[in-house]
Design a protein around this motif. Structure first.
Motif, PDB file in Angstrom:
ATOM      1  N   ALA A 176      -3.930  15.998   3.226  1.00  0.00           N
ATOM      2  CA  ALA A 176      -3.105  14.762   2.704  1.00  0.00           C
ATOM      3  C   ALA A 176      -3.296  13.439   3.855  1.00  0.00           C
ATOM      4  CB  ALA A 176      -1.702  15.184   3.255  1.00  0.00           C
ATOM      5  N   HIS A 177      -3.155  12.397   3.210  1.00  0.00           N
ATOM      6  CA  HIS A 177      -3.466  10.999   3.860  1.00  0.00           C
ATOM      7  C   HIS A 177      -2.848  11.152   5.352  1.00  0.00           C
ATOM      8  CE1 HIS A 177      -4.079   6.728   4.391  1.00  0.00           C
ATOM      9  NE2 HIS A 177      -4.942   6.771   3.526  1.00  0.00           N
ATOM     10  N   SER A 178      -3.739  10.365   6.174  1.00  0.00           N
ATOM     11  CA  SER A 178      -3.193  10.252   7.594  1.00  0.00           C
ATOM     12  C   SER A 178      -2.185   9.272   7.502  1.00  0.00           C
ATOM     13  CB  SER A 178      -4.270   9.677   8.493  1.00  0.00           C
ATOM     14  OG  SER A 178      -4.723   8.356   7.886  1.00  0.00           O
ATOM     15  N   SER A 179      -1.732   8.605   6.537  1.00  0.00           N
ATOM     16  CA  SER A 179      -0.306   7.673   6.611  1.00  0.00           C
ATOM     17  C   SER A 179       0.831   8.228   6.903  1.00  0.00           C
ATOM     18  CB  SER A 179      -0.495   6.735   5.296  1.00  0.00           C
ATOM     19  OG  SER A 179      -0.179   7.629   4.209  1.00  0.00           O
ATOM     20  N   ILE A 180       0.927   9.574   6.610  1.00  0.00           N
ATOM     21  CA  ILE A 180       2.306  10.258   7.001  1.00  0.00           C
ATOM     22  C   ILE A 180       2.377  10.518   8.366  1.00  0.00           C
ATOM     23  CG2 ILE A 180       3.343  12.474   6.134  1.00  0.00           C
ATOM     24  CD1 ILE A 180       2.855  10.488   3.860  1.00  0.00           C
ATOM     25  N   SER A 185       3.688   7.212   9.549  1.00  0.00           N
ATOM     26  CA  SER A 185       4.876   7.038   9.133  1.00  0.00           C
ATOM     27  C   SER A 185       5.971   7.656  10.123  1.00  0.00           C
ATOM     28  CB  SER A 185       5.218   7.563   7.774  1.00  0.00           C
ATOM     29  OG  SER A 185       4.424   6.637   6.813  1.00  0.00           O
ATOM     30  N   ALA A 186       5.562   8.853  10.494  1.00  0.00           N
ATOM     31  CA  ALA A 186       6.220   9.679  11.415  1.00  0.00           C
ATOM     32  C   ALA A 186       6.391   9.176  12.807  1.00  0.00           C
ATOM     33  CB  ALA A 186       5.595  11.170  11.546  1.00  0.00           C
ATOM     34  N   ILE A 187       5.328   8.527  13.411  1.00  0.00           N
ATOM     35  CA  ILE A 187       5.020   7.784  14.324  1.00  0.00           C
ATOM     36  C   ILE A 187       6.368   6.642  14.339  1.00  0.00           C
ATOM     37  CG2 ILE A 187       3.752   6.308  15.835  1.00  0.00           C
ATOM     38  CD1 ILE A 187       1.197   7.866  14.814  1.00  0.00           C
ATOM     39  N   ALA A 188       6.066   5.685  13.412  1.00  0.00           N
ATOM     40  CA  ALA A 188       6.792   4.636  13.281  1.00  0.00           C
ATOM     41  C   ALA A 188       8.347   4.852  12.984  1.00  0.00           C
ATOM     42  CB  ALA A 188       6.425   3.609  11.864  1.00  0.00           C
ATOM     43  N   LEU A 189       8.702   6.022  12.544  1.00  0.00           N
ATOM     44  CA  LEU A 189      10.057   6.448  12.243  1.00  0.00           C
ATOM     45  C   LEU A 189      10.858   7.242  13.227  1.00  0.00           C
ATOM     46  CD1 LEU A 189       9.846   7.428   8.404  1.00  0.00           C
ATOM     47  CD2 LEU A 189      10.923   5.294   9.366  1.00  0.00           C
ATOM     48  N   THR A 248       0.886  -1.142  -0.130  1.00  0.00           N
ATOM     49  CA  THR A 248      -0.042  -0.010   0.119  1.00  0.00           C
ATOM     50  C   THR A 248       0.798   1.404   0.002  1.00  0.00           C
ATOM     51  OG1 THR A 248      -0.003   0.134   2.493  1.00  0.00           O
ATOM     52  CG2 THR A 248      -1.682  -1.141   1.393  1.00  0.00           C
ATOM     53  N   ALA A 249       0.305   2.301  -0.222  1.00  0.00           N
ATOM     54  CA  ALA A 249       1.065   3.841  -0.370  1.00  0.00           C
ATOM     55  C   ALA A 249       1.528   3.972   1.122  1.00  0.00           C
ATOM     56  CB  ALA A 249      -0.042   4.702  -0.899  1.00  0.00           C
ATOM     57  N   SER A 250       0.701   3.539   2.124  1.00  0.00           N
ATOM     58  CA  SER A 250       0.973   3.824   3.431  1.00  0.00           C
ATOM     59  C   SER A 250       2.599   3.475   3.713  1.00  0.00           C
ATOM     60  CB  SER A 250       0.262   3.134   4.498  1.00  0.00           C
ATOM     61  OG  SER A 250      -1.182   3.731   4.305  1.00  0.00           O
ATOM     62  N   ILE A 251       2.652   2.089   3.333  1.00  0.00           N
ATOM     63  CA  ILE A 251       4.031   1.396   3.531  1.00  0.00           C
ATOM     64  C   ILE A 251       5.081   2.118   2.331  1.00  0.00           C
ATOM     65  CG2 ILE A 251       5.479  -0.708   3.320  1.00  0.00           C
ATOM     66  CD1 ILE A 251       3.453  -0.712   5.683  1.00  0.00           C
ATOM     67  N   SER A 252       4.757   2.329   1.193  1.00  0.00           N
ATOM     68  CA  SER A 252       5.724   3.039   0.534  1.00  0.00           C
ATOM     69  C   SER A 252       6.002   4.497   0.868  1.00  0.00           C
ATOM     70  CB  SER A 252       4.966   3.395  -1.179  1.00  0.00           C
ATOM     71  OG  SER A 252       4.671   2.248  -1.645  1.00  0.00           O
ATOM     72  N   SER A 253       5.274   5.294   1.291  1.00  0.00           N
ATOM     73  CA  SER A 253       5.509   6.697   1.963  1.00  0.00           C
ATOM     74  C   SER A 253       6.577   6.487   3.252  1.00  0.00           C
ATOM     75  CB  SER A 253       4.289   7.293   2.236  1.00  0.00           C
ATOM     76  OG  SER A 253       3.298   7.493   0.989  1.00  0.00           O
ATOM     77  N   MET A 254       6.075   5.544   3.929  1.00  0.00           N
ATOM     78  CA  MET A 254       6.858   5.177   5.250  1.00  0.00           C
ATOM     79  C   MET A 254       8.419   4.874   4.571  1.00  0.00           C
ATOM     80  SD  MET A 254       6.816   2.444   8.295  1.00  0.00           S
ATOM     81  CE  MET A 254       7.701   1.256   7.544  1.00  0.00           C
ATOM     82  N   HIS A 255       8.753   4.038   3.738  1.00  0.00           N
ATOM     83  CA  HIS A 255       9.856   3.937   3.198  1.00  0.00           C
ATOM     84  C   HIS A 255      10.802   5.050   2.651  1.00  0.00           C
ATOM     85  CE1 HIS A 255       8.654  -0.408   3.716  1.00  0.00           C
ATOM     86  NE2 HIS A 255      10.012  -0.649   3.606  1.00  0.00           N
ATOM     87  N   ALA A 256       9.894   5.750   1.817  1.00  0.00           N
ATOM     88  CA  ALA A 256      10.577   7.249   1.158  1.00  0.00           C
ATOM     89  C   ALA A 256      10.812   7.957   2.451  1.00  0.00           C
ATOM     90  CB  ALA A 256       9.293   7.984   0.478  1.00  0.00           C
ATOM     91  N   LEU A 257      10.120   8.239   3.393  1.00  0.00           N
ATOM     92  CA  LEU A 257      10.464   9.144   4.511  1.00  0.00           C
ATOM     93  C   LEU A 257      11.608   8.552   5.423  1.00  0.00           C
ATOM     94  CD1 LEU A 257       7.145  10.244   5.903  1.00  0.00           C
ATOM     95  CD2 LEU A 257       8.710  11.731   4.495  1.00  0.00           C
ATOM     96  N   ALA A 258      11.829   7.173   5.424  1.00  0.00           N
ATOM     97  CA  ALA A 258      12.915   6.594   5.952  1.00  0.00           C
ATOM     98  C   ALA A 258      14.244   6.922   5.288  1.00  0.00           C
ATOM     99  CB  ALA A 258      12.900   4.911   6.301  1.00  0.00           C
ATOM    100  N   VAL A 281       4.662  16.536  12.219  1.00  0.00           N
ATOM    101  CA  VAL A 281       3.834  16.591  10.609  1.00  0.00           C
ATOM    102  C   VAL A 281       3.195  17.859  10.658  1.00  0.00           C
ATOM    103  CG1 VAL A 281       2.429  15.242   9.156  1.00  0.00           C
ATOM    104  CG2 VAL A 281       3.911  13.824  10.581  1.00  0.00           C
ATOM    105  N   GLN A 282       3.476  18.676   9.859  1.00  0.00           N
ATOM    106  CA  GLN A 282       2.816  19.934   9.992  1.00  0.00           C
ATOM    107  C   GLN A 282       1.796  20.008   8.663  1.00  0.00           C
ATOM    108  OE1 GLN A 282       3.763  22.539  12.350  1.00  0.00           O
ATOM    109  NE2 GLN A 282       3.999  20.581  13.094  1.00  0.00           N
ATOM    110  N   ARG A 283       0.432  20.320   9.040  1.00  0.00           N
ATOM    111  CA  ARG A 283      -0.678  20.335   8.077  1.00  0.00           C
ATOM    112  C   ARG A 283      -0.433  21.809   7.506  1.00  0.00           C
ATOM    113  NH1 ARG A 283      -3.627  16.100   6.449  1.00  0.00           N
ATOM    114  NH2 ARG A 283      -3.154  14.299   7.260  1.00  0.00           N
TER     115      ARG A 283
END
Length: 470
Positions: free
Chosen positions: A189-193, A196-200, A147-157, A207-209
């Motif tokens: 924006a999607h809440s997955s960001i 990702s910030a939580i996980a990383l 999913t994009a949630s996982i993709s975005s997490m890897h990008a931010l990593a 995360v600033q909206r």
């Protein structure tokens, strides 16, 4: 017990069961329109109907088949129903179903080339096909996730690794040499960001909206002000996530202008085109690709607009070694199946076990081709405009956002509770399925199209249901 009883289902029985299931799947797809979209059962319906303990001895296929047909299927929300007009058009197709069957039969682990030569190379092939369709430069290479949630997490990593020296080795917690990092997204924006910030270890609060304009696209001047404020407070801007096809409205952030801000400040630019990326296949919508090649990373979900069954997400990174450096790790038990000359997709992310997802995209895209896929996307966008015109033709309703893709946000000219009730009553009827969202503090009704089975008559039927409830 003889040895023959310790193997799999006998071949003849397996063949018979497959034929029976194939007929069931074909019947399901052909007659799905006659079903309720949403089940009528209460929570616990399935649980109460099944034994509380796992079976001690094996059961017959007939019993299992009966439960699939009479218990499981009636209690499914039918995402493939032509009047399921909620979320995004996560659809499936005949070649997509067939591909999942092939992948299940092969059951390979696509972690290294040696453990899965065809799966690895097919993944590379479809990644390259999609990159060409997205008009991304060849400096981008990709990897398939779920999913994009996982993709975005890897990008931010990967972004974190470049800003926080040796985050891979030392982590980011308790390091006096690191400033708190900031990620900027629009208020749509999607809440997955945040996840990702939580996980990383970046932190949800970092995360600033950023506010959006009248079209629900990120306000670039506001972005500049957020960054300037954070720099003045000795914080570290890490990344900006620009969205192409936001979840609520399918709005598109001004990527080119955002990329200029990122270049000025040395900030990682990640583009979340999970939904809207598919629009690039339509020549008349090439405008959507503006600024894409300035990104550091880019995610698109072919399971949203490009007719690949869920789940299938592709992350592209400019110079993908930036991603590999973060995640490559080869334990001793895998060294015999890894060579430097081979591409091993396990090196590009957290998952070691990887499904043979690429075969789904390969079969679907070969079946329809780019022109066929583009024509189907174009039709879904036409249907969205048909629905929008119906909304505009009735003084009791108003559009709540511009119609950019296959999403229509609208509301009855009544209070929020009434708009929520409209959706609740339609969904409870089983005749269609919609969802609500919130825009500028108001509850709005959201219709999302993209199902390959949805035709104009279905869209008009949904509209009649809405009219009945307002």
């Amino acid at each position: 017990m003889s040895d023959e009883n310790l193997g799999d289902v006998p071949a003849a029985e397996f063949r018979e069961q497959l034929h029976r299931l194939a007929d069931w799947m074909a019947d399901y797809r052909e007659n799905i329109e006659t079903r309720r979209v949403a089940p009528s059962g209460e929570p616990g319906t399935v649980t109460r109907a099944l034994p509380q303990s796992a079976p001690e001895t094996g059961e017959s296929f007939d019993a299992i088949y009966r439960d699939i047909d009479e218990l499981i299927t009636p209690n499914v929300l039918h995402w493939g129903h032509p009047r399921f007009t909620s979320y995004f058009g996560a659809t499936t197709t005949a070649p997509g179903i067939e591909a999942d069957m092939v992948a299940a039969a092969l059951n390979v682990n696509a972690m290294t080339w040696r453990t899965s030569p065809a799966a690895t190379e097919l993944e590379t092939v479809v990644i390259n096909w999609l990159r060409e369709w997205m008009t991304l430069d060849q400096k981008f290479d990709g990897v398939v996730y779920d999913t994009a949630s996982i993709s975005s997490m890897h990008a931010l990593a990967a972004a974190r690794e470049e800003k926080a020296s040796n985050a891979r080795g030392l982590g980011v917690i308790g390091r006096a040499d690191l400033k708190p990092m900031r990620v900027y997204v629009s208020d749509q924006a999607h809440s997955s960001i945040e996840k990702s910030a939580i996980a990383l270890g970046i932190g949800e609060k970092n995360v600033q909206r950023v506010p959006t304009d009248n079209a629900f696209a990120m306000n670039v001047q506001a972005l500049r002000e957020f960054i300037a404020r954070d720099l003045a407070q000795n914080l570290q801007p890490l990344a900006v996530v620009a969205t192409v096809g936001t979840t609520s409205t399918a709005s598109v952030d001004p990527v080119s202008a955002i990329s200029q801000v990122c270049r000025e400040h040395g900030i990682w630019l990640h583009i979340d085109a999970a939904y809207g990326g598919g629009l690039a296949l339509l020549p008349e919508n090439h405008w959507v690709t503006s600024g894409w090649n300035e990104a550091d990373s880019f995610v698109v979900n072919p399971h949203k607009m490009l007719f690949v069954p869920f789940d299938f997400s592709v992350l592209y990174v400019r110079d993908i070694e930036r991603l590999r450096r973060v995640f490559t790790l080869v334990p001793e038990y895998l060294r015999g199946d890894t060579l430097a000359a081979e591409k091993n997709y396990m090196d590009y992310g957290v998952p070691l076990g990887r499904r043979f997802r690429a075969i789904k995209a390969w079969m679907v895209w070969r079946t329809f081709g780019r022109k066929g896929i583009a024509a189907r996307v174009r039709e879904q966008m036409r249907l969205a405009q048909v629905f929008a015109d119906l909304v505009k033709s009735d003084d009791r309703f108003e559009l709540a956002a511009p119609v950019v893709m296959g999403v229509v946000c609208f509301r009855c000219n009544a209070d929020d509770a009434t708009n929520r009730k409209i959706v609740e009553q339609i969904n409870a009827s089983g005749r269609a399925y919609l969802n609500v969202t919130e825009l500028r503090g108001r509850t709005v009704i959201r219709l999302g199209l993209g199902n390959i089975l949805t035709a104009e008559r279905h869209v008009r039927e949904v509209w009649e249901l809405v009219q009945e409830q307002c």
